[in-house]
Structures are given as structure tokens and as C-alpha cells.
Design an enzyme around this catalytic site. Structure first.
Site, mmCIF file in Angstrom:
data_model
loop_
_atom_site.group_PDB
_atom_site.id
_atom_site.type_symbol
_atom_site.label_atom_id
_atom_site.label_comp_id
_atom_site.label_asym_id
_atom_site.label_seq_id
_atom_site.Cartn_x
_atom_site.Cartn_y
_atom_site.Cartn_z
ATOM 1 N N GLY A 2 -9.811 5.984 4.842
ATOM 2 C CA GLY A 2 -8.370 4.935 4.501
ATOM 3 C C GLY A 2 -9.462 3.892 2.915
ATOM 4 O O GLY A 2 -9.022 3.326 2.091
ATOM 5 N N SER A 3 -11.055 5.172 1.681
ATOM 6 C CA SER A 3 -11.796 4.324 1.305
ATOM 7 C C SER A 3 -10.425 4.731 0.125
ATOM 8 O O SER A 3 -10.774 3.854 -1.049
ATOM 9 C CB SER A 3 -12.407 4.753 1.034
ATOM 10 O OG SER A 3 -12.254 6.667 0.189
ATOM 11 N N ASN A 4 -9.896 5.520 -0.158
ATOM 12 C CA ASN A 4 -9.261 5.213 -1.405
ATOM 13 C C ASN A 4 -7.293 4.750 -1.219
ATOM 14 O O ASN A 4 -7.318 4.139 -2.581
ATOM 15 C CB ASN A 4 -8.170 7.062 -1.225
ATOM 16 C CG ASN A 4 -9.477 8.119 -2.496
ATOM 17 O OD1 ASN A 4 -9.718 8.363 -3.606
ATOM 18 N ND2 ASN A 4 -10.036 9.139 -1.518
ATOM 19 N N MET B 215 -2.987 13.996 6.083
ATOM 20 C CA MET B 215 -3.520 15.442 6.640
ATOM 21 C C MET B 215 -2.203 16.009 7.606
ATOM 22 O O MET B 215 -2.296 16.706 8.630
ATOM 23 C CB MET B 215 -3.921 15.337 7.495
ATOM 24 C CG MET B 215 -5.675 14.386 7.291
ATOM 25 S SD MET B 215 -6.299 15.430 6.053
ATOM 26 C CE MET B 215 -6.555 16.681 6.432
ATOM 27 N N ASN C 146 -1.573 13.582 -5.369
ATOM 28 C CA ASN C 146 -2.887 13.940 -4.512
ATOM 29 C C ASN C 146 -3.333 14.288 -5.081
ATOM 30 O O ASN C 146 -3.900 14.076 -6.103
ATOM 31 C CB ASN C 146 -1.712 15.813 -2.967
ATOM 32 C CG ASN C 146 -3.135 15.663 -2.339
ATOM 33 O OD1 ASN C 146 -3.041 14.645 -1.499
ATOM 34 N ND2 ASN C 146 -3.533 17.006 -1.784
ATOM 35 N N HIS D 88 -7.628 16.246 -3.763
ATOM 36 C CA HIS D 88 -7.882 17.018 -3.260
ATOM 37 C C HIS D 88 -9.469 17.068 -3.875
ATOM 38 O O HIS D 88 -9.445 17.148 -5.170
ATOM 39 C CB HIS D 88 -7.522 17.833 -3.864
ATOM 40 C CG HIS D 88 -8.029 19.275 -3.076
ATOM 41 N ND1 HIS D 88 -7.534 19.561 -1.197
ATOM 42 C CD2 HIS D 88 -8.609 20.551 -3.094
ATOM 43 C CE1 HIS D 88 -8.219 20.190 -0.884
ATOM 44 N NE2 HIS D 88 -9.038 21.062 -1.978
ATOM 45 N N SER E 112 -9.422 16.918 -7.465
ATOM 46 C CA SER E 112 -8.494 17.073 -8.586
ATOM 47 C C SER E 112 -7.582 16.071 -7.991
ATOM 48 O O SER E 112 -7.012 16.335 -7.028
ATOM 49 C CB SER E 112 -8.056 18.260 -8.703
ATOM 50 O OG SER E 112 -8.828 19.161 -9.140
ATOM 51 N N ASP F 231 -1.811 22.116 -1.728
ATOM 52 C CA ASP F 231 -2.875 22.149 -2.993
ATOM 53 C C ASP F 231 -2.681 23.418 -3.836
ATOM 54 O O ASP F 231 -3.311 23.317 -4.803
ATOM 55 C CB ASP F 231 -4.445 22.073 -2.949
ATOM 56 C CG ASP F 231 -4.873 21.240 -1.552
ATOM 57 O OD1 ASP F 231 -3.581 20.305 -1.988
ATOM 58 O OD2 ASP F 231 -5.205 21.887 -0.778
HETATM 59 C C1 GRF Z 1 -10.448 12.341 0.791
HETATM 60 O O1 GRF Z 1 -11.755 13.157 0.074
HETATM 61 C C2 GRF Z 1 -9.140 13.643 -0.701
HETATM 62 O O2 GRF Z 1 -9.769 13.654 -1.589
HETATM 63 C C3 GRF Z 1 -8.529 13.960 0.786
HETATM 64 O O3 GRF Z 1 -8.716 13.557 1.823
HETATM 65 C C4 GRF Z 1 -10.197 12.260 1.868
HETATM 66 C C5 GRF Z 1 -9.193 11.282 2.269
HETATM 67 O O4 GRF Z 1 -10.172 10.329 1.911
HETATM 68 N N1 GRF Z 1 -7.355 14.503 0.431
HETATM 69 P P1 GRF Z 1 -10.093 8.650 1.977
HETATM 70 O O5 GRF Z 1 -9.085 8.385 3.751
HETATM 71 O O6 GRF Z 1 -9.179 8.693 1.218
HETATM 72 O O7 GRF Z 1 -11.751 7.700 2.241
#
Ligand code: GRF
Length: 173
Positions: A12-14, A77, A94, A96, A123, A132
Site C-alpha cells: 500500500g505504499s502507492n 493483484m 493502473n 505497473h 507505466s 497490462d
Molecule cells: C507496485 O510496484 C505497482 O506498480 C504494482 O504493485 C506494486 C504495489 O506496491 N502494480 P504498493 O502496494 O503500492 O507498495
């Protein structure tokens, strides 16, 4: 203001970077498909409602109840059915960790690193019926320096993702 749902399955860092960027939108909910995912703790800390759901019909119900305009996938996922994608076509984004169309699918950074790529990218793209394969909105890269380990490169890629994703979403919103 647009209503956004973020989907994630893991770290969940994003998700955290997007929430902290305080974009011009209402992040209505985090939808997660794994009950032990760390992203659920982040949601709690950040004050974002979350729900664990596995069945698409239940996901659609929530999205409709909350009037969601934009779906943001951040490490989700699970592949959606064609029915789901048609319903939200052009409204699912998304991220990737590769320069698409290279290294679609799982373990993209590791595969690029093992192939000796000197530039590893990210991307941000719309989701279509493939994995993707949807239209790319933005890309960026980090360079792999001599002697760097896979862990170090992965950390750089994730840092780039966390910086870029909120900016690109801001443009989309
Ligand atoms: C990221 O590398 C993203 O590109 C991929 O899954 C990962 C998720 O990382 N789809 P996080 O859970 O947001 O840390």
C-alpha cells in the site's frame, strides 16, 4: 469533485502516497481482496474507509452505492472480468513497474533486472481487457547503476512510483 475508489492487495505504499497528496477528489474507499494486507492498516491510520471484498458483484454494489467515478488500482493483484471492465471502461487506472509493453504481469522489476536492463520504468495506464495492455498515460524511468542489487533497484522504482502516481492522477482528475 470526483469520487474515487482505490484498490490494493498488499503493502500500500502507492495508496498512502495518493492519499497524502490530497488530490482534488474524494477518496471514498479502499477496496482490498486480502484480509491481512498491510494496506488496510495504512487506511486506518489515514482515516480512509476500507472493505475486504472478493466477489465482483459485491464490489460493483459498493461502487454504485458510492457513485464512484474513477477506480485507481495500486497493487491490486486480481484480474477483473470482461463484464467489470466494460462497465468501467476508461475509468480504471493502473500502475505497473515496467516500461510497457515490456514485462507485463508478475515480478516485472526482477525480470527486467535479470535481463540486464539499464533503465527500468514504470507505466501508468488505463485498464482494458488484457493484463497490462491498456492505453499508456505516462511513463518514467530510473537507471540501474553498476553493482546495484535488485533490492536497491526495487526501492528506487517504488520511490518513483510513489512520486509519479499522484501527479498523473491529478492530471486525470
Ligand atoms: C507496485 O510496484 C505497482 O506498480 C504494482 O504493485 C506494486 C504495489 O506496491 N502494480 P504498493 O502496494 O503500492 O507498495
Amino acid at each position: 469533485m470526483k469520487n474515487v475508489a482505490i484498490f490494493a492487495s498488499g503493502n500500500g505504499s502507492n495508496f498512502e502516497a495518493i492519499v497524502k497528496a490530497k488530490l482534488n477528489c474524494d477518496i471514498k474507499i479502499l477496496i482490498c481482496n486480502k484480509s491481512d494486507a498491510y494496506v488496510l492498516e495504512r487506511a486506518l491510520m489515514l482515516g480512509i474507509d476500507s472493505i475486504v471484498l472478493k466477489k465482483e458483484e459485491n464490489i460493483i454494489k459498493i461502487l454504485e452505492e458510492l457513485n464512484i467515478d474513477l477506480i485507481v488500482l495500486a497493487g491490486y493483484m486480481k484480474i477483473f472480468s470482461e463484464n467489470f471492465v466494460s462497465k468501467y471502461e476508461g475509468r480504471i487506472v493502473n500502475i505497473h513497474p515496467s516500461l510497457l509493453p515490456k514485462y507485463r504481469g508478475l515480478n516485472a522489476i526482477e525480470r527486467a533486472f535479470n535481463a540486464g536492463e539499464k533503465e527500468i520504468g514504470i507505466s501508468i495506464h488505463y485498464v482494458d481487457f488484457g493484463v497490462d495492455t491498456g492505453e499508456v498515460i505516462a511513463v518514467d524511468t530510473v537507471s540501474v547503476e553498476e553493482g546495484e542489487s535488485l533490492d536497491e533497484v526495487e526501492a528506487k522504482v517504488h520511490e518513483l512510483e510513489n512520486r509519479m502516481y499522484p501527479k498523473v492522477l491529478e492530471g486525470i482528475l
